[in-house]
Scaffold this active site. Structure first.
Site, mmCIF file in Angstrom:
data_model
loop_
_atom_site.group_PDB
_atom_site.id
_atom_site.type_symbol
_atom_site.label_atom_id
_atom_site.label_comp_id
_atom_site.label_asym_id
_atom_site.label_seq_id
_atom_site.Cartn_x
_atom_site.Cartn_y
_atom_site.Cartn_z
ATOM 1 N N ARG A 198 0.818 -1.210 0.000
ATOM 2 C CA ARG A 198 0.000 0.000 0.000
ATOM 3 C C ARG A 198 0.854 1.265 0.000
ATOM 4 O O ARG A 198 1.778 1.410 0.785
ATOM 5 C CB ARG A 198 -0.925 0.008 1.214
ATOM 6 C CG ARG A 198 -2.077 1.019 1.077
ATOM 7 C CD ARG A 198 -2.842 1.175 2.367
ATOM 8 N NE ARG A 198 -3.437 -0.050 2.839
ATOM 9 C CZ ARG A 198 -4.652 -0.486 2.506
ATOM 10 N NH1 ARG A 198 -5.376 0.200 1.646
ATOM 11 N NH2 ARG A 198 -5.124 -1.603 3.026
ATOM 12 N N HIS B 280 5.270 -10.460 2.178
ATOM 13 C CA HIS B 280 5.835 -9.500 3.127
ATOM 14 C C HIS B 280 7.133 -10.007 3.752
ATOM 15 O O HIS B 280 7.781 -9.297 4.509
ATOM 16 C CB HIS B 280 4.786 -9.211 4.219
ATOM 17 C CG HIS B 280 5.124 -8.070 5.112
ATOM 18 N ND1 HIS B 280 5.436 -8.234 6.448
ATOM 19 C CD2 HIS B 280 5.193 -6.737 4.878
ATOM 20 C CE1 HIS B 280 5.682 -7.058 6.989
ATOM 21 N NE2 HIS B 280 5.544 -6.129 6.070
ATOM 22 N N ARG C 260 4.928 -1.556 19.964
ATOM 23 C CA ARG C 260 5.071 -0.124 19.658
ATOM 24 C C ARG C 260 3.726 0.543 19.427
ATOM 25 O O ARG C 260 3.463 1.624 19.943
ATOM 26 C CB ARG C 260 5.938 0.068 18.409
ATOM 27 C CG ARG C 260 5.917 1.505 17.889
ATOM 28 C CD ARG C 260 6.807 1.691 16.690
ATOM 29 N NE ARG C 260 6.502 0.815 15.589
ATOM 30 C CZ ARG C 260 5.579 1.059 14.653
ATOM 31 N NH1 ARG C 260 4.844 2.146 14.725
ATOM 32 N NH2 ARG C 260 5.382 0.216 13.659
ATOM 33 N N HIS D 99 10.689 -1.233 14.939
ATOM 34 C CA HIS D 99 10.068 -1.988 13.842
ATOM 35 C C HIS D 99 10.363 -3.478 13.891
ATOM 36 O O HIS D 99 9.711 -4.265 13.215
ATOM 37 C CB HIS D 99 10.556 -1.401 12.505
ATOM 38 C CG HIS D 99 9.812 -1.879 11.311
ATOM 39 N ND1 HIS D 99 10.343 -2.804 10.426
ATOM 40 C CD2 HIS D 99 8.578 -1.581 10.849
ATOM 41 C CE1 HIS D 99 9.471 -3.037 9.464
ATOM 42 N NE2 HIS D 99 8.392 -2.315 9.690
#
Length: 852
Positions: A554, A584, A713, A741
């Protein structure tokens, strides 16, 4: 060392046994009699992958998660049914959307923290604005579709889509008010104290006004084109851009008429295989005409007031440098020479483009009187996905998705708070916006302009000190990357340790005559990616190069489409992704001919192959030439690219086939050990925890006494610390200079201390609708380092927030006599010290053989 080999082999055997049990439930470790490639798991039927290749496209039906497509029925396990029953119990789960807004509030708290340097505070405020834009485009857009089509269906927190939208609107209104109070009352005045001044042309000195007018006439007036709105549909304006709405009435004197360049007509036809949001997208906008000219020469009676719009576009810079206001020169003191617009110690003055154009807007409308000119901004629904069952050409289909997204419904309208009721009502009616998502902004629209201020040169004292990425002591610049990896697995912690070795590995592979093949997955890349350049160079030199480019990433679709075409032209075999799934996983395989035979060099990561974001995001890389991991990686890649039945992997976990079951089994293992009186412990770090089945499993583990520490997070739908449900669960969130991340997971496993890295968060989309990897960290030193790093995240008392049972967060502060500790700073200093110690430091500890 022998110790390392023994420990590694023990880890492998445990992983192999779990893999057998995972892939073949009900079978013993030696009974592999279940049909391979037909692994059943909650949510899906048996799966085989069907890739979109660059030349040959598969048209076989496949599961699709596109908007508007009814999901296939699936056989649910008893555990899954239990979770669905629990999901109806609202107190068990935090609403996902409100949890995300809590995260953005924590980022806003960084902007509100006086201990943070001023330009960093401005940057954090810009981040909250950018974050909220994406949230509105994706999450609010999706909920609006659900509200229309989903009826009274409730989410796991017990809310309908309509109820969620109401709660979001209320929370966002308060969030936006807080953003602008902070900007007006603190940041802009503080910036002014440091001679960084935002200038309003309507209120500035004659000297600055003259400079502003020169810029307007020389660089702006000829570029922009007003569009009349009288008796015609509103033009199709792009989302997230700033536009000016101008209210006009006939003037007393008619000046010379100017005809602005007509805008291009827009074709609003929507492909049949795309989900449409409403019939309004099928309307054909009319190009703007000369504001004064009647249609077809017919006489017209002009209304008392008219409206026009001036799209500011993206060609012109929004932040316009202006000369610095200099203090009066004292008698007898020679003035210092300086560049009027350079951000040196003397300061920096600037105006915003919308303020400049608003001040001189009369220039666009000779013969008209401007009643009011105010900026506005629209946000369009971006939750439009390809219905892959109707798309034979994925690349062409994704281009149509991008066009459809450009024409989609408006989900948010931001208007200058000083706009009069006529302009406000006109815009709301024209865009058919839900009133609860109309935001009156008391300040500049779109705070991302503050990113430009953060980058001003000469303002280093207002920014964080630089933390340049360090070279790992395991990597010698004088030797080949292949030699370094052959010496043993290398784990890198980004951005504290440089991402350059990953780039260098691919660059060396592209020119190494012994490299035969390169296989790479690309999800998000940089604009001038050296990794893509290396892949193309390798293909041009005759190597066998295969790249899976995820076109459905996206907001990166356009860039990935461009890269895919360029790589195809260079000779790279490009796969466009998998039907019904997003790819991914982060993996690269290099096959090299060596004296002992073919060796596979593999990179596994938690982050994207993007050397720019690698300097901003906290991620983990593992470089290895381990034979079993290399074999698993090859089988994984072949399954993804070859439309073949996936084969059982010895060590890797793979979504959407086995990863969910593996995570649940690992949690269940800690639960059973705790029930038997052993110590159970789980430490997990991720971006988001949303999956109700995983959360329910964690609740069960907590009730059995397992100590669970979660570093999440962003979104966390689990409620920690609830008596009788989650008393032993602690959730913290770190918001600091780097974006956290990495996905890393620790399970005590009876003292074996199993460690994993992954590309997947614990969300349904990652576990069920994406191709992901869970990678065991086998090297003992790397496993120890990663475990110690995970534990540090729960000692932070500077930038850590502890989640409360109601979903709110409390910032952690040092207790009495406790020293301040900031985990990101600690990790960076550790890496610096390791770098100074050097590669060849003598061994200072001894590790003994231990029985499994």
């Amino acid at each position: 060392m022998a110790t390392g080999v023994s420990s590694r082999d023990g880890s492998r055997e445990r992983i192999r046994r779990r893999a057998v049990a995972r892939d073949h439930p009900g079978c013993g470790p030696h009974r592999l009699d279940r049909p391979i490639g037909h692994i059943r798991y909650p949510h899906r039927h048996s799966i085989s992958f069907s890739p979109f290749a660059s030349l040959t496209l598969s048209h076989d039906p496949a599961p699709s998660q596109s908007v508007g497509k009814r999901p296939q029925k699936s056989t649910k396990t008893a555990s899954r049914r239990k979770v669905e029953t629990a999901a109806a119990d609202a107190p068990r789960f935090i609403n996902r959307e409100l949890a995300w807004l809590e995260f953005n509030a924590r980022v806003l708290d960084q902007a509100d923290d006086p201990s943070v340097r001023l330009l960093e505070r401005a940057k954090f405020l810009a981040i909250t604005s950018s974050n909220l834009d994406e949230f509105m485009m994706v999450r609010v857009g999706s909920l609006k579709l659900q509200a229309v089509s989903g009826g009274g269906r409730r989410d796991p927190s017990g809310r309908t889509a309509t109820e969620q939208l109401q709660a979001i609107s209320k929370r966002c209104q308060g969030h936006v008010d807080r953003q602008y109070e902070l900007l007006r009352n603190e940041l802009l005045p503080l910036l002014g104290e440091h001679k960084i001044n935002q200038v309003d042309p309507a209120e500035c000195s004659d000297r600055l006004l003259a400079a502003a007018e020169r810029h307007f006439r020389g660089d702006v007036l000829a570029v922009l084109s007003p569009q009349a709105l009288h008796d015609r549909r509103f033009p199709m304006l792009p989302g997230l851009g700033i536009h000016l709405c101008v209210q006009l009435r006939p003037g007393d004197e008619i000046g010379p008429q100017r005809t602005p360049p007509p805008s291009d007509s827009l074709d609003n036809r929507v492909p049949s295989n795309l989900k449409r949001n409403s019939d309004t997208a099928n309307q054909q906008p009319t190009p703007a005409e000369n504001i004064s000219a009647p249609e077809d020469g017919a006489e017209q009676t002009e209304p008392e007031t008219q409206f026009a719009v001036i799209p500011l576009g993206r060609t012109l810079g929004r932040v316009i440098p202006l000369p610095i206001e200099k203090p009066p020169i004292e008698k007898g003191v020679a003035p210092k020479e300086s560049d009027d617009t350079s951000p040196i110690e003397s300061g920096y003055s600037y105006a915003l483009l919308e303020d400049l154009v608003s001040h001189f807007v009369d220039e666009f409308f000779p013969g008209r009187e401007v009643i009011q000119c105010k900026p506005f901004r629209i946000t369009r629904n971006a939750d439009i996905e390809l219905r892959e069952d109707g798309a034979g050409d994925l690349l062409g289909g994704m281009e149509e998705v991008l066009e459809s997204r450009r024409l989609s419904d408006v989900v948010r309208l931001e208007i200058d708070a000083n706009a009069n009721s006529e302009i406000r009502d006109y815009l709301i009616k024209s865009f058919n916006v839900d009133p609860q998502f109309v935001f009156d902004i008391d300040g500049p629209l779109d705070l991302t302009y503050l990113f430009a201020l953060h980058g001003l040169k000469g303002m280093n004292t207002l920014r964080d000190d630089e933390w340049p990425p360090q070279r790992s002591p395991r990597i010698d610049p004088a030797e080949s990357m292949f030699t370094s990896i052959s010496d043993g697995d290398i784990m890198l912690m980004h951005p504290y340790e440089s991402f350059d070795p990953v780039v260098r590995l691919l660059e060396e592979a592209s020119v190494d005559p012994d490299v035969l093949a390169v296989k790479q997955i690309l999800y998000r890349t940089s604009r001038n990616s050296p990794i893509v350049a290396a892949l193309m160079r390798a293909a041009e030199r005759g190597k066998y190069v295969t790249a899976i480019v995820e076109l459905k990433a996206r907001f990166d679709e356009a860039r990935n489409i461009e890269w895919a075409r360029e790589m195809e032209q260079a000779g790279v075999q490009v796969i466009y992704g998998i039907r019904g799934l997003k790819t991914h996983a982060k993996v690269c395989i290099i096959v090299r001919r060596e004296p002992q035979g073919l060796v596979r060099y593999v990179h596994f990561g938690t982050g994207n192959y993007n050397e720019v974001t690698a300097n901003l995001y906290g991620d983990i890389s593992v470089l290895t030439c381990d034979e079993i991991l290399g074999t698993d990686a090859t089988m994984f890649f072949n399954a993804v690219t070859g439309a073949s039945q996936p084969q059982p992997l010895q060590q890797l976990g793979m979504a959407p086939l086995t990863l969910r079951r593996q995570i649940l089994d690992l949690i269940q293992g800690e639960t059973e050990r705790s029930r038997q009186g052993q110590k159970g412990e789980i430490i997990a770090k991720m971006n988001a925890l949303v999956d109700t089945e995983v959360i329910d499993s964690l609740y069960m583990a907590s009730q059995a006494g397992v100590k669970i520490r979660l570093n999440v997070r962003g979104v966390c739908c689990l409620r920690p610390g609830v008596p009788g449900m989650s008393e032993t669960i602690e959730v913290v969130s770190i918001v600091d200079r780097f974006l956290e991340h990495a996905r890393t997971f620790y399970f005590r496993h009876g003292g074996d201390h199993e460690m994993f890295i992954s590309s997947a968060d614990w969300m349904p989309r990652n576990l069920d609708r994406r191709v992901e990897l869970l990678v065991p960290v086998i090297d003992p030193a790397a496993r120890k380092r990663l475990r110690e790093t995970l534990q540090l995240y729960f000692r932070d008392n500077q930038n850590a927030w502890r989640m409360q049972p109601d979903g709110s967060y409390q910032r952690l502060k040092p207790r009495k006599n406790e020293a301040p500790m900031r985990v990101q700073e600690t990790l960076y200093h550790q890496v610096v010290e390791n770098r100074k110690a050097g590669k060849h430091a003598p061994q200072s500890t001894f590790e003994t053989h231990r029985p499994d």
